[in-house]
Design a protein around this motif. Structure first.
Motif, PDB file in Angstrom:
ATOM      1  N   LYS A   4       6.503   0.899  53.442  1.00  0.00           N
ATOM      2  CA  LYS A   4       7.887   0.839  52.970  1.00  0.00           C
ATOM      3  C   LYS A   4       8.569  -0.404  53.526  1.00  0.00           C
ATOM      4  O   LYS A   4       8.253  -0.892  54.603  1.00  0.00           O
ATOM      5  CB  LYS A   4       8.670   2.082  53.408  1.00  0.00           C
ATOM      6  CG  LYS A   4       8.028   3.382  53.024  1.00  0.00           C
ATOM      7  CD  LYS A   4       7.847   3.510  51.531  1.00  0.00           C
ATOM      8  CE  LYS A   4       7.195   4.832  51.200  1.00  0.00           C
ATOM      9  NZ  LYS A   4       6.589   4.880  49.927  1.00  0.00           N
ATOM     10  N   LYS A   5       9.524  -0.925  52.761  1.00  0.00           N
ATOM     11  CA  LYS A   5      10.256  -2.126  53.169  1.00  0.00           C
ATOM     12  C   LYS A   5      11.152  -1.807  54.368  1.00  0.00           C
ATOM     13  O   LYS A   5      12.002  -0.927  54.302  1.00  0.00           O
ATOM     14  CB  LYS A   5      11.095  -2.651  52.023  1.00  0.00           C
ATOM     15  CG  LYS A   5      11.843  -3.908  52.364  1.00  0.00           C
ATOM     16  CD  LYS A   5      12.662  -4.385  51.194  1.00  0.00           C
ATOM     17  CE  LYS A   5      13.503  -5.581  51.598  1.00  0.00           C
ATOM     18  NZ  LYS A   5      14.425  -5.964  50.526  1.00  0.00           N
ATOM     19  N   GLN A   6      10.931  -2.545  55.460  1.00  0.00           N
ATOM     20  CA  GLN A   6      11.736  -2.396  56.668  1.00  0.00           C
ATOM     21  C   GLN A   6      12.587  -3.646  56.855  1.00  0.00           C
ATOM     22  O   GLN A   6      12.120  -4.752  56.636  1.00  0.00           O
ATOM     23  CB  GLN A   6      10.851  -2.186  57.887  1.00  0.00           C
ATOM     24  CG  GLN A   6      10.021  -0.936  57.823  1.00  0.00           C
ATOM     25  CD  GLN A   6       9.171  -0.743  59.064  1.00  0.00           C
ATOM     26  OE1 GLN A   6       9.292  -1.461  60.033  1.00  0.00           O
ATOM     27  NE2 GLN A   6       8.309   0.241  59.026  1.00  0.00           N
ATOM     28  N   THR A   7      13.825  -3.449  57.267  1.00  0.00           N
ATOM     29  CA  THR A   7      14.739  -4.562  57.469  1.00  0.00           C
ATOM     30  C   THR A   7      15.261  -4.548  58.903  1.00  0.00           C
ATOM     31  O   THR A   7      15.622  -3.489  59.418  1.00  0.00           O
ATOM     32  CB  THR A   7      15.940  -4.445  56.499  1.00  0.00           C
ATOM     33  OG1 THR A   7      15.456  -4.392  55.173  1.00  0.00           O
ATOM     34  CG2 THR A   7      16.877  -5.621  56.652  1.00  0.00           C
ATOM     35  N   GLU A  43      13.838   1.195  53.767  1.00  0.00           N
ATOM     36  CA  GLU A  43      14.291   1.345  52.382  1.00  0.00           C
ATOM     37  C   GLU A  43      14.286   2.801  51.904  1.00  0.00           C
ATOM     38  O   GLU A  43      15.225   3.258  51.276  1.00  0.00           O
ATOM     39  CB  GLU A  43      13.404   0.478  51.485  1.00  0.00           C
ATOM     40  CG  GLU A  43      13.808   0.458  50.047  1.00  0.00           C
ATOM     41  CD  GLU A  43      12.909  -0.453  49.239  1.00  0.00           C
ATOM     42  OE1 GLU A  43      13.448  -1.296  48.524  1.00  0.00           O
ATOM     43  OE2 GLU A  43      11.672  -0.328  49.343  1.00  0.00           O
TER      44      GLU A  43
END
Length: 60
Positions: A4-7, A43
């Motif tokens: 998953k997209k991590q920010t 996300e």
């Protein structure tokens, strides 16, 4: 969860020079900046944010 997209959002200073940080391990960042606040979110986990804030820094 790794796919998953991590920010990460960093609020940094150039006035502290240290290669040690209790949360961030990226030496390329620590060579130039020292994070005072780190905000992490994923996300798929909408509305959940993990924050790390340095409120005291002592080199004694």
């Amino acid at each position: 969860m790794n796919s998953k997209k991590q920010t990460k959002e960093l609020w940094v200073t150039e006035n502290i020079k240290s290669l040690y940080h209790p949360v961030l391990k990226y030496k390329t960042i620590l060579q130039k900046y020292y994070p005072l606040e780190i905000s992490e979110s994923i996300e798929e986990m909408n509305g959940i944010k993990k924050m790390y804030i340095i409120d005291k820094f002592d080199l004694k």
